[in-house]
Design a protein around this motif. Sequence first.
Motif, PDB file in Angstrom:
ATOM      1  N   TYR A   1       0.834  -1.195   0.000  1.00 28.21           N
ATOM      2  CA  TYR A   1       0.000   0.000   0.000  1.00 28.21           C
ATOM      3  C   TYR A   1       0.873   1.250   0.000  1.00 28.21           C
ATOM      4  O   TYR A   1       1.835   1.359   0.762  1.00 28.21           O
ATOM      5  N   GLY A   2       0.491   2.199  -0.860  1.00 25.21           N
ATOM      6  CA  GLY A   2       1.219   3.453  -0.924  1.00 25.21           C
ATOM      7  C   GLY A   2       0.617   4.373  -1.963  1.00 25.21           C
ATOM      8  O   GLY A   2      -0.416   4.073  -2.565  1.00 25.21           O
ATOM      9  N   ILE A   3       1.308   5.496  -2.188  1.00 29.37           N
ATOM     10  CA  ILE A   3       0.892   6.490  -3.180  1.00 29.37           C
ATOM     11  C   ILE A   3       2.041   6.692  -4.156  1.00 29.37           C
ATOM     12  O   ILE A   3       3.137   7.134  -3.788  1.00 29.37           O
ATOM     13  N   HIS A   4       1.805   6.339  -5.399  1.00 33.85           N
ATOM     14  CA  HIS A   4       2.796   6.418  -6.476  1.00 33.85           C
ATOM     15  C   HIS A   4       3.115   7.887  -6.773  1.00 33.85           C
ATOM     16  O   HIS A   4       2.226   8.736  -6.743  1.00 33.85           O
ATOM     17  N   PRO A   5       4.384   8.195  -7.088  1.00 36.75           N
ATOM     18  CA  PRO A   5       4.720   9.602  -7.372  1.00 36.75           C
ATOM     19  C   PRO A   5       3.951  10.203  -8.540  1.00 36.75           C
ATOM     20  O   PRO A   5       3.756  11.421  -8.578  1.00 36.75           O
ATOM     21  N   TYR A   6       3.490   9.383  -9.497  1.00 38.02           N
ATOM     22  CA  TYR A   6       2.694   9.918 -10.601  1.00 38.02           C
ATOM     23  C   TYR A   6       1.425  10.608 -10.102  1.00 38.02           C
ATOM     24  O   TYR A   6       0.880  11.485 -10.781  1.00 38.02           O
ATOM     25  N   PHE A   7       0.930  10.184  -8.939  1.00 37.26           N
ATOM     26  CA  PHE A   7      -0.381  10.636  -8.474  1.00 37.26           C
ATOM     27  C   PHE A   7      -0.306  11.505  -7.220  1.00 37.26           C
ATOM     28  O   PHE A   7      -1.327  11.751  -6.585  1.00 37.26           O
ATOM     29  N   THR A   8       0.883  11.978  -6.888  1.00 34.98           N
ATOM     30  CA  THR A   8       0.991  12.814  -5.680  1.00 34.98           C
ATOM     31  C   THR A   8       0.239  14.132  -5.830  1.00 34.98           C
ATOM     32  O   THR A   8      -0.199  14.713  -4.839  1.00 34.98           O
ATOM     33  N   HIS A   9       0.056  14.595  -7.063  1.00 31.84           N
ATOM     34  CA  HIS A   9      -0.677  15.843  -7.262  1.00 31.84           C
ATOM     35  C   HIS A   9      -2.123  15.737  -6.785  1.00 31.84           C
ATOM     36  O   HIS A   9      -2.760  16.748  -6.482  1.00 31.84           O
ATOM     37  N   ALA A  10      -2.648  14.513  -6.727  1.00 29.98           N
ATOM     38  CA  ALA A  10      -4.044  14.302  -6.321  1.00 29.98           C
ATOM     39  C   ALA A  10      -4.164  13.891  -4.865  1.00 29.98           C
ATOM     40  O   ALA A  10      -5.251  13.509  -4.422  1.00 29.98           O
ATOM     41  N   HIS A  11      -3.066  13.947  -4.109  1.00 30.93           N
ATOM     42  CA  HIS A  11      -3.064  13.521  -2.719  1.00 30.93           C
ATOM     43  C   HIS A  11      -2.423  14.590  -1.836  1.00 30.93           C
ATOM     44  O   HIS A  11      -1.700  15.458  -2.315  1.00 30.93           O
ATOM     45  N   THR A  12      -2.686  14.466  -0.543  1.00 31.47           N
ATOM     46  CA  THR A  12      -2.100  15.377   0.445  1.00 31.47           C
ATOM     47  C   THR A  12      -1.540  14.551   1.593  1.00 31.47           C
ATOM     48  O   THR A  12      -1.676  13.321   1.637  1.00 31.47           O
ATOM     49  N   LEU A  13      -0.948  15.238   2.554  1.00 33.95           N
ATOM     50  CA  LEU A  13      -0.428  14.545   3.727  1.00 33.95           C
ATOM     51  C   LEU A  13      -1.545  13.883   4.528  1.00 33.95           C
ATOM     52  O   LEU A  13      -1.296  12.914   5.255  1.00 33.95           O
ATOM     53  N   ALA A  14      -2.773  14.370   4.369  1.00 37.72           N
ATOM     54  CA  ALA A  14      -3.905  13.703   5.025  1.00 37.72           C
ATOM     55  C   ALA A  14      -4.077  12.276   4.495  1.00 37.72           C
ATOM     56  O   ALA A  14      -4.445  11.363   5.245  1.00 37.72           O
ATOM     57  N   ASP A  15      -3.802  12.070   3.213  1.00 39.14           N
ATOM     58  CA  ASP A  15      -3.871  10.727   2.649  1.00 39.14           C
ATOM     59  C   ASP A  15      -2.778   9.834   3.233  1.00 39.14           C
ATOM     60  O   ASP A  15      -2.983   8.630   3.415  1.00 39.14           O
ATOM     61  N   CYS A  16      -1.618  10.408   3.527  1.00 37.71           N
ATOM     62  CA  CYS A  16      -0.557   9.637   4.165  1.00 37.71           C
ATOM     63  C   CYS A  16      -0.947   9.248   5.589  1.00 37.71           C
ATOM     64  O   CYS A  16      -0.640   8.135   6.037  1.00 37.71           O
ATOM     65  N   ARG A  17      -1.627  10.145   6.283  1.00 36.96           N
ATOM     66  CA  ARG A  17      -2.107   9.776   7.622  1.00 36.96           C
ATOM     67  C   ARG A  17      -3.123   8.635   7.534  1.00 36.96           C
ATOM     68  O   ARG A  17      -3.137   7.739   8.385  1.00 36.96           O
ATOM     69  N   GLU A  18      -3.945   8.650   6.494  1.00 38.37           N
ATOM     70  CA  GLU A  18      -4.884   7.554   6.298  1.00 38.37           C
ATOM     71  C   GLU A  18      -4.145   6.263   5.924  1.00 38.37           C
ATOM     72  O   GLU A  18      -4.545   5.169   6.352  1.00 38.37           O
ATOM     73  N   LEU A  19      -3.069   6.389   5.155  1.00 39.69           N
ATOM     74  CA  LEU A  19      -2.248   5.226   4.828  1.00 39.69           C
ATOM     75  C   LEU A  19      -1.695   4.588   6.103  1.00 39.69           C
ATOM     76  O   LEU A  19      -1.687   3.353   6.241  1.00 39.69           O
TER      77      LEU A  19
END
Length: 253
Positions: free
Chosen positions: A61-79
């Motif tokens: 589970y993670g957030i690919h660098p291609y899609f970081t523009h659509a995510h924030t640090l709040a998504d990392c807290r959810e991760l």
Amino acid sequence: MELIDSHIHLDFPAFDPDRDSLLATARRAGIRHIVVPSTTRASWSRIRQLAMRFPALSVAYGIHPYFTHAHTLADCRELDRWIAHNPCVAVGEIGLDYYLKELDRAQQASLFEAQLSIARNHALPVILHARKAVEDVILRLRAHGLSRGIVHSFNGSAVQARQLIDLGFKLGFGGALTYPGATRLRALVKQLPLDTICLETDAPDQPGIAYRGERNSPMALLEVLQTVAELKDTDLETIARHTTNNTYAALNF
């Protein structure tokens, strides 16, 4: 032979028409295990459901660098919360991509740093994307004290490869290696110790020469296996054994 595809995006819509039959065919060919890394927050539940249906699948589970523009640090807290309740073999696919100029480097770095911290806090390895950004990835791995995982689709220099190996990482190779024109990459694989190499397809993307212009497939792992065996001047069984053991060692099975 037992083989592991250490990186395939089996949740992508390209596989919706024939996912079940592809997995059955792959298993008959000796591909016993497949690692499916996520790309976005929305993909986490999708790949979890796939792993529940198919015992041969493991997930990251993670957030690919291609899609970081659509995510924030709040998504990392959810991760962080998601991983606490959903077992996985790694945090991934995460990293940096400097090839695509439209991607914001500061945003990438912010989310990458946050996800490295999550991996460290959960004592998990990482599956890394490092396209034209290997040096910066290495610097951040050192800063966070991470020493286990796979650098997917490695295409860096021999010096960078040695730095990553010395840190404790394995290097993933896929379809790009099958092209005779990939002389630098093929020369690197020839000189790498067998205990540092993992096999992958990155399907449906990055097809090898046999699938050029087509959707990549789990079965393409056999083409990568054959290429590594030829480059290392050894038999298929030896390559299969080493690369399978390497993937088991690199990730949290």
